[in-house]
Design an enzyme around this catalytic site. Structure first.
Site, mmCIF file in Angstrom:
data_model
loop_
_atom_site.group_PDB
_atom_site.id
_atom_site.type_symbol
_atom_site.label_atom_id
_atom_site.label_comp_id
_atom_site.label_asym_id
_atom_site.label_seq_id
_atom_site.Cartn_x
_atom_site.Cartn_y
_atom_site.Cartn_z
ATOM 1 N N ALA A 155 0.832 -1.206 0.000
ATOM 2 C CA ALA A 155 0.000 0.000 0.000
ATOM 3 C C ALA A 155 0.864 1.252 0.000
ATOM 4 C CB ALA A 155 -0.926 0.003 1.216
ATOM 5 N N TYR A 156 1.879 1.269 0.843
ATOM 6 C CA TYR A 156 2.753 2.443 0.920
ATOM 7 C C TYR A 156 3.511 2.624 -0.402
ATOM 8 C CZ TYR A 156 6.092 5.852 2.662
ATOM 9 O OH TYR A 156 6.842 6.995 2.826
#
Length: 273
Positions: A155-156
């Site tokens: 996600a990051y």
């Protein structure tokens, strides 16, 4: 300080701690007037009090993942200051460390919502004002995730890679308008976001193994702050679409080599003992 940003109006998201706080202090020391935005009212109030010794600083509670909140925040800044010279999209949240099939989908979406969509909302609200002014600087914090997308941090990595592409698109869209849009790659900095220990059961041992590497690669937030001043101090429309790095690729590679060699020699010593 030399007043490089004298009387410039800067909006800094996620400015109550970490890299955002360091940039806010550097801007104030250079004569800028800073509007801080963050979700936590208590932390924002403490940061504003601490920073007020360096110059004129204003605090506005805002959740960048919500468009209405962003619009209200920018409206407040425009009413109080009348213009926005610099926008720094620094607000970001960390991820649950784990495989994509095992993390909470809502947490995954939250990271994208704050780190990427939140930056879009801020640009969407500020760019028309900069266009009316005929100039402005937008600085998006890239982070390490775009250049080194690591497993169990999808996600990051996705949010920062998306922000990198978004920044380059904006630079081309507004080229020649007097508006500069650039990336600031802070590298690895030991902020609360990075030191987040949230992980799935499967991801926990991998997170623990990553800690020594984080120690080796970690730099200081002040390096990003110095670069942020340099970018905002440039002349109207001077440089756009560029990535500014707090730590060069060469320096990062040397640290990685040193880390790998130290691990290798430690293993060899254990075998000899």
């Amino acid at each position: 300080m030399s007043g490089l940003l004298q009387d410039k109006i800067a909006v800094i998201t996620g400015g109550s701690r970490g890299i955002g706080y360091a940039i806010s202090e550097a801007y104030l020391r250079e004569g800028a007037k800073v509007s801080l935005c963050a979700r936590d009212a208590g932390r924002l109030s403490d940061a504003t009090k601490a920073l007020s010794q360096y110059g004129e600083v204003d605090a506005i509670v805002c959740d960048v993942s919500k468009r209405e909140s962003v619009m209200q925040m920018i409206d407040v800044v425009m009413r109080r200051q009348g213009r926005i010279d610099v926008l720094i999209n620094n607000a970001a949240v960390g991820m649950t460390y784990g495989r994509a099939g095992e993390v909470d989908p809502l947490r995954w979406a939250e990271v994208i919502g704050v780190n990427l969509i939140g930056s879009f909302y801020c640009c969407h609200a500020v760019l028309p004002h900069m266009q009316a002014q005929g100039e402005g600087n937008t600085i998006n914090l890239k982070g390490y995730g775009a250049s080194f997308p690591s497993p169990r941090a999808s996600a990051y990595g996705a949010s920062k890679a998306g922000l990198s592409a978004f920044t380059r698109s904006l630079a081309r869209e507004y080229r020649g308008s007097g508006i500069c849009v650039n990336l600031l790659s802070s590298g690895v900095v030991k902020t609360r976001l990075l030191l987040n220990r949230e992980a799935t059961e499967e991801g926990r041992p991998y997170l623990k193994r990553a800690e020594p590497l984080i120690d080796v690669l970690a730099g200081d937030a002040s390096l990003a702050a110095v670069l942020a001043v340099k970018i905002a101090a440039q002349k109207r429309g001077d440089v756009t679409g560029k990535e500014y790095r707090a730590m060069s690729k060469t320096k990062m590679a040397l640290r990685l080599i040193r880390f790998a060699l130290s691990r290798f020699f430690r293993k060899q010593l254990k075998r000899l003992v």
